[in-house]
Write an enzyme that holds these catalytic residues in place. Structure first.
Site: not given
Length: 687
Positions: A304, A364, A467, A590
């Site tokens: 760095y 998710k 939805a 899903n």
């Protein structure tokens, strides 16, 4: 310096410096149930009841949002700042184990300081500390003044130095703030930082970890001295945090986690208790990981420091200015997406708020990564107004290759998605609508194979005009089912119905229920081949099933209790029953759809996810089961079937290119191979 010993060459070699990884392995349906549904719903309810549990059960306790807008360098496109963001994120992770999730702000939209405050305020349900880097000095001063006078539920720090030691001071401040769970004003941050900067960093990297720990310890102690900590850690001795960081330097991340007791995980199917223990142990389900492995922190410090001295980040920015197509080659943007909610329709729990919805977004994220190899940042926003919500999404969108909208209430979700799709021109999808619709279509495709019925002859009834119901209706209609009747809580929807209508139901009424049938669900199901329920438990009775056509297909998708239990439906004459649950046959999950859909859309850089791409995904899912293996109890593959995301990605990529929404043409087999590699090996190869 050797070529590999520089930030610039690390970027060029590894497609950026960081990635997002799950903290747990999703190995079977039981683990899936702990990380996602039904277990995660319990975590949401725990946080809703006690908001302070957010720190214990989610990533909020050790995560920050890292923001940049390009203003310091007056960049016309702020996305050229991604190398700076990744470099800082990697630094925070390596030296202080802080998870810093990068966001690029669109300065062309953010017209004044109030927009910066708006964005930070909306990020605060997820990220309790927000760091802005490389902000133009006058603007930085204005932001700090505005934050000082605002009532934000997050700490805001501006880190503008490119001196490595100064950045490590800021990192120590961030770590102390996170562990004390502090919400500090800028003036209070300056007070804490004075104690941190009393530590001499001049001789670094000698005694690097002890020096870093000392700076952090002084900052933490100063927070405690001024009683600026969160009430949940008021009785925690700061020495515990200091020792924990010291253990981290010596033992690595294993020092953070306690072993399960012998009578815990997998000893019983108590999803709620085991999910609670899992989330509490890991403090959330995802984390930042470096794409490279420095031999030591001292080596990384030297990399760095030398790279900063040679201003290699400026060199990378110039490469991106000269050739914008390099952005996805040398940064992690290529594989970086967001999952965004405002907490208005979390699972079946309703409007429980953005913070309580965070566990779902994390779960998710795990599935996106495990099944699609996609790095997903969870973002839970405060804003409820659809147009304002889209504006905020546009402000934070430039760094993402795709956006998954999640758990937005109907009917707000429809204009939110429509406006965002037309504004952003990147793959964007509200999964509650379209993921459910795609998997439902896949099930219908296989139902047609088994029954030899013609799609044009099918008669469909959908119960639920939210939805998912609207999306299922549109996708099945787009695939050729013409005779559709929809119901909501007021009964059958028909054109001209006077009560409980809105613009979206009026649009549906124009092409559904052409016979203008009126009445209740019991009237609607008569003589129908298909029932799709996205409504409530017990909505469908056995008598209703008996009134349907021969060999009816029941998709009872209400969770956790379906519209009718499978055994009851079969007893009443149903040919096939599918639900949303993993403990019954034929789960409409899903996760069969969204990982592959987004993978294919991202790899082709699609401008949108269109109807043809969704239908292609449905066929890829349906055809993953050989005709000889199809049966009434196996109409869909299992959610964790490894080849499905790759098959879906390939099919979606082909459809994107055929329909002209793909920005790049790629070999579909390479899309397939990439998806397989990501899922099986976790490595990102170039297309």
């Amino acid at each position: 310096m050797q070529p590999h010993q520089s930030l610039k060459n690390l970027f060029l070699r590894t497609n950026g410096l960081i990635k997002i990884k799950p903290k747990v392995r999703v190995t079977d349906n039981y683990t899936l149930s702990l990380v996602y549904t039904p277990g995660v719903g319990h975590i949401c309810k725990v946080i809703q009841k006690d908001p302070d549990q957010l720190y214990e059960q989610t990533i909020a306790g050790n995560s920050i949002a890292l923001l940049a807008d390009g203003s310091k360098f007056n960049l016309p496109r702020s996305s050229k700042m991604i190398p700076n963001l990744e470099a800082i994120s990697a630094l925070y992770k390596a030296f202080y184990d802080v998870d810093a999730y990068p966001i690029i702000l669109d300065r062309t939209i953010m017209t004044d300081v109030s927009d910066y405050v708006l964005v930070m305020d909306n990020l605060s349900p997820t990220y309790k500390t927000i760091v802005l880097i490389d902000i133009e000095d006058t603007l930085a001063s204005q932001i700090l003044t505005a934050v000082e006078n605002a009532n934000l539920q997050c700490t805001v720090i501006i880190s503008n130095s490119h001196n490595l030691r100064e950045q490590l001071y800021d990192a120590a401040l961030v770590k102390a703030t996170l562990d004390a769970r502090s919400i500090l004003k800028p003036s209070q941050c300056e007070l804490i930082k004075k104690s941190i900067t009393s530590v001499d960093f001049a001789n670094l990297p000698s005694f690097l970890t002890t020096t870093l720990n000392k700076a952090y310890a002084l900052g933490l102690q100063e927070i405690y001295n001024h009683k600026l900590y969160h009430p949940t850690v008021a009785n925690v001795n700061p020495e515990i945090f200091i020792n924990k960081l010291n253990d981290l330097y010596i033992y690595g991340e294993v020092a953070y986690y306690n072993k399960w007791s012998n009578d815990h995980l997998l000893q019983s199917n108590d999803f709620n208790q085991n999910a609670l223990e899992l989330h509490k142990r890991y403090h959330g389900m995802i984390t930042i990981e470096l794409k490279f492995n420095p031999r030591s922190l001292e080596d990384l410090f030297r990399i760095y420091e030398t790279s900063y001295q040679q201003d290699e980040l400026a060199q990378l920015r110039q490469i991106l200015i000269d050739d914008p197509t390099k952005l996805r080659e040398i940064t992690f943007k290529k594989n970086y997406a967001a999952i965004i909610t405002n907490g208005t329709a979390i699972l079946g729990l309703g409007n429980i708020g953005p913070s309580a919805g965070l566990p779902v977004m994390e779960g998710k994220s795990v599935l996106f990564n495990a099944l699609g190899g996609i790095d997903l940042m969870p973002i839970c926003l405060k804003e409820k107004d659809p147009h304002k919500l889209v504006r905020i999404i546009k402000c934070i969108a430039p760094i993402f290759s795709a956006i998954n909208l999640e758990d937005l209430r109907a009917p707000d979700c429809f204009p939110i998605e429509e406006e965002a799709v037309h504004s952003l021109h990147i793959p964007l999808m509200h999964d509650d609508q379209h993921g459910t619709a795609v998997v439902s279509l896949a099930a219908v495709i296989n139902y047609l194979k088994l029954t030899k019925k013609n799609v044009k002859d099918l008669k469909l009834v959908i119960n639920g005009a939210g939805a998912a119901g609207v999306a299922i209706c549109k996708l099945l209609y787009g695939h050729g089912i013409e005779d559709i009747v929809m119901c909501d809580t007021s009964g059958i929807i028909y054109e001209g119905r006077p009560q409980n209508m809105n613009n979206f139901k009026n649009d549906l009424a124009k092409f559904t229920n052409k016979g203008k049938i009126q009445g209740t669900l019991a009237d609607a199901v008569k003589g129908r081949d298909l029932f799709v329920g996205v409504s409530s438990a017990g909505a469908l009775t056995q008598d209703m099933v008996r009134a349907m056509n021969k060999d009816p297909f029941i998709l009872a998708l209400a969770n956790p209790v379906p519209e009718i239990m499978p055994d009851e439906a079969i007893e009443a004459g149903a040919f096939i029953v599918a639900t949303g649950r993993s403990d019954f046959n034929n789960q409409v999950n899903n996760s069969l759809a969204f990982p592959g859909i987004f993978r294919g859309a991202i790899d082709t850089r699609a401008k949108e996810i269109n109807l043809e791409m969704k239908i292609a995904a449905a066929y890829a899912i349906a055809n993953s089961i050989k005709d000889s293996e199809l049966s009434t109890t196996k109409i869909l593959p299992g959610a964790l079937t490894a080849e499905i995301p790759a098959n879906v990605a390939r099919a979606v990529a082909i459809a994107a290119m055929k329909t002209g929404v793909a920005k790049v043409n790629v070999d579909p087999e390479k899309v397939f191979d990439l998806a397989r590699k990501l899922i099986m090996e976790g490595n990102l190869a170039g297309i």
